[in-house]
Scaffold this active site. Structure first.
Site, PDB file in Angstrom:
ATOM      1  N   HIS A 153     106.109  -6.855  59.448  1.00 59.81           N
ATOM      2  CA  HIS A 153     105.792  -8.161  59.818  1.00 59.81           C
ATOM      3  C   HIS A 153     106.283  -9.193  59.224  1.00 59.81           C
ATOM      4  CE1 HIS A 153     103.202 -11.597  60.901  1.00 59.81           C
ATOM      5  NE2 HIS A 153     102.562 -12.375  59.765  1.00 59.81           N
ATOM      6  N   HIS A 197     107.484 -14.023  58.811  1.00 59.23           N
ATOM      7  CA  HIS A 197     107.413 -15.049  59.110  1.00 59.23           C
ATOM      8  C   HIS A 197     108.761 -15.649  59.559  1.00 59.23           C
ATOM      9  CE1 HIS A 197     102.693 -16.320  58.553  1.00 59.23           C
ATOM     10  NE2 HIS A 197     103.198 -14.852  58.094  1.00 59.23           N
ATOM     11  N   ASP A 235     121.413  -5.789  73.715  1.00 64.11           N
ATOM     12  CA  ASP A 235     121.207  -4.617  73.156  1.00 64.11           C
ATOM     13  C   ASP A 235     119.899  -3.834  72.115  1.00 64.11           C
ATOM     14  OD1 ASP A 235     123.986  -4.401  73.715  1.00 64.11           O
ATOM     15  OD2 ASP A 235     124.513  -5.392  71.881  1.00 64.11           O
ATOM     16  N   HIS A 277     101.385 -17.672  65.560  1.00 64.56           N
ATOM     17  CA  HIS A 277     101.656 -16.913  64.328  1.00 64.56           C
ATOM     18  C   HIS A 277     103.020 -16.842  64.093  1.00 64.56           C
ATOM     19  CE1 HIS A 277      99.441 -13.464  61.879  1.00 64.56           C
ATOM     20  NE2 HIS A 277     100.420 -13.865  61.187  1.00 64.56           N
ATOM     21  N   TYR A 334     128.216   4.224  72.737  1.00 67.16           N
ATOM     22  CA  TYR A 334     128.211   3.323  71.612  1.00 67.16           C
ATOM     23  C   TYR A 334     128.457   3.898  70.629  1.00 67.16           C
ATOM     24  CZ  TYR A 334     128.061  -0.871  68.344  1.00 67.16           C
ATOM     25  OH  TYR A 334     127.929  -1.546  67.090  1.00 67.16           O
TER      26      TYR A 334
END
Lengths: 237, 237, 237, 237
Positions: free
Chosen positions: C99, C101, C124, C175, C233
């Site tokens: 997580h 910001h 991708d 958020h 790839y």
């Protein structure tokens, strides 16, 4: 200091100012140039054309007279040299000229718009909106283009009754910013500030498309507290 | 220099050019690739696929012929190899190809718009607007996608009558930029410039949505003072 | 490797992944957290709450079980721990949660908008638009807020029929972004990519407000050439 | 600790906080200042005016009383000193004041707009929209301008019923941000956060021009989990 020593000091200042353009993020590759003038000698020191900043040395600086005759140096001077010389010939208060393609100021130049004075950061350095020249004519582009770039800068300052040191920079339509100052250090400083206020003016207009420029009272207050005879900013009161 | 030595020099150049993509901020993770060609040998050197830049070595470069057969190297070549090879086969003036997902140019590609020539910075390198390909068809995507990416680049250049070295880059719709040059150094340089002019064009349009591109006269002046037979920029007059 | 050793390795990975958030520019101050899970032990390792990255040590990582009971460590776990645990309990394919910001993804979250899939860079990694959760109700905010943040992420994925590893990130309205992956390295990588595509999607919409997302054919091509059973790839074909 | 020692510690904190402004990218050249107050002594320590950060030393900090009389130091104090002193006189909870021209916050100030609370990043630090003062009158500019800048900040906080530590920053119309905190470290931290939320609010509005601010419930939740008596973020529960 002898005149020869003075010229040597100026070479060092011009060399360092060119490197400072890179450190300040105003220039990539060889996209910029700074020059300085020694008025007593009537000699201008300028960066050579298209030389990598990494390998450039103080000795590579080119010395010319005000008519553009090379007096010292083995390299070609910046292709923008005639623009610099035009400014030195017109204004004896200018001690250094700088040209970059710094991204924010260049974007305003490409948009053909003056940079409005939206705040005190701008007013601390530029006494009003930063002017934008008209577009050059096909004829002006075709013949002595770089000289004509200098002439349109002078034309724009004069039509707006601006003294160069109270408006130490301008943007040339379709092209980018030119700045100046009493010495190379100041000229680069002013170019850096122009870039910063160009960025903030862009964002200001996005946040509030209706906003106007600051009042004459606030412009006077900020410009004059740093630059007028009653200046009280810094340590030189 | 022997042909073997030439190939070795090219490997070094391609390796260094791939690292330069990172230093210039054009690539994060493994999102880019540079190749180069040795025309006498008909061999192409390209970055391996999906290898971290931190651990990549010169020896990891993959050597292929123009039909895509691996001739040297233990690693898989970049998955974009067929795009590079198509460009080398079509244009013998191209000495190096570069592909990135650099953020500003990719944003134009995603928007499906040409990057208009709004200023002299652009005109110094690209002789007109930077073209944007059409979107590939479902069939072109489904079969030999990377080859078709190369073919749509060539189609776009041809339809617009552009020689590759006067328009050393393009954006592929929905995808991102490809650039090229006479050698790996030049190709990366052009990719960096494309990113810079993409950024400034974006801002120019936000500042003035009505602005047009620069005049043919100014485009000619800037492009030709650096690239034409009468070029007078730099030290090679 | 013994289970104790595996836990120790995970602590190291989680610690390093938290520092990588800073190096990748996704986090300032203490604004982010990464966790990882050792499925055999049913134990989660997570960053402590509000500890400076500069002084944080591997030993400061907190070990909890899936119900949130602290099993090792003297510091409080990240206040976002219940969000992480909800994701681990729901999806056993998730090996790490992150997580941040980060500024671009958070701006989309604040705007309450999905990040549309405008190009191959996005395709991708993310198999379609990056989803945005609904706003939490006052009740969900008032009681077990962090748990409810996890539940609304799960609700959003399920309503859109998305498996977590084909859509390794989401933005929570008002958020910011959450991301995940099979291990801490992958989770941070995905968070970095989300930030990059959030930036490019923003600019894409400014350049062309009418642009649509890419075709299903192109989405399939790019996602599946990296992630499907026919992936070609990289070096693991 | 003796009072003399406390003053010495404060000088060190103020000096370091001024350098931190540069490291955090909030200041170029000399465009910022931090001060701190020792309440027991009634003495304020502030950065000198217009001194380069590179050459500035701890000993250059200026000590004044709350009426602005210099008590220690050979240099002129920051020209913004009267603004700082007005805030210290009005609010005894403020331990440090910071002023910058950081680009995003200044752009909002130039636009004359409050920074709306669009997300939890903002709510973690600022309990509601970041206020923007009215424009100063010509008279307020003409006489005791810097003092009046402080007074209009106080006026704006009072009219909006804001306690300074729950709203640790403000933007002054046409000018830029001021921030504060219980000590120099906190004040600079708050100034850095203001810049980050100013950036994200700008982008949020571009992505979705219709978006509103977050709910009171979410504002309360985030602000109070870090700052209220029931705070549970960090290690100090």
């Amino acid at each position: 200091m002898s005149l020869g020593n003075k010229l040597d000091v100026l070479k060092e200042q011009v060399f360092e100012a060119n490197l400072e353009l890179v450190r300040q993020g105003l220039v990539i590759y060889t996209w910029g140039n700074v020059s300085g003038i020694e008025r007593e000698l009537g000699l201008v020191v300028i960066k050579p054309s298209g030389v990598d900043y990494d390998s450039m040395k103080k000795e590579d600086m080119v010395v010319l007279d005000l008519e553009g005759n090379v007096r010292e140096g083995k390299l070609n001077p910046s292709s923008d040299t005639p623009t610099h010389l035009a400014l030195y010939r017109e204004y004896d208060t200018i001690g250094s000229v700088v040209h970059t393609h710094s991204a924010w100021a260049t974007s305003w130049a490409q948009a053909g718009k003056e940079i409005p004075c939206y705040g005190t950061t701008h007013a601390d350095y530029f006494y009003g909106d930063i002017l934008c020249t008209r577009v050059l004519t096909e004829d002006e582009i075709g013949r002595e283009y770089e000289l004509n770039t200098g002439l349109v800068i002078i034309e724009t300052l004069k039509e707006n009754n601006r003294m160069p040191l109270e408006m130490p920079g301008i943007i040339v339509s379709n092209h980018g910013p030119f700045g100046w100052g009493s010495n190379p250090d100041q000229a680069v400083h002013n170019a850096r500030v122009m870039e910063e206020v160009a960025k903030m003016a862009y964002r200001t207009e996005r946040i509030n498309g209706q906003i106007g420029t600051i009042s004459q009272a606030l412009l006077d207050k900020h410009y004059l507290r740093k630059h007028g005879s009653g200046a009280y900013y810094g340590q030189n009161r």
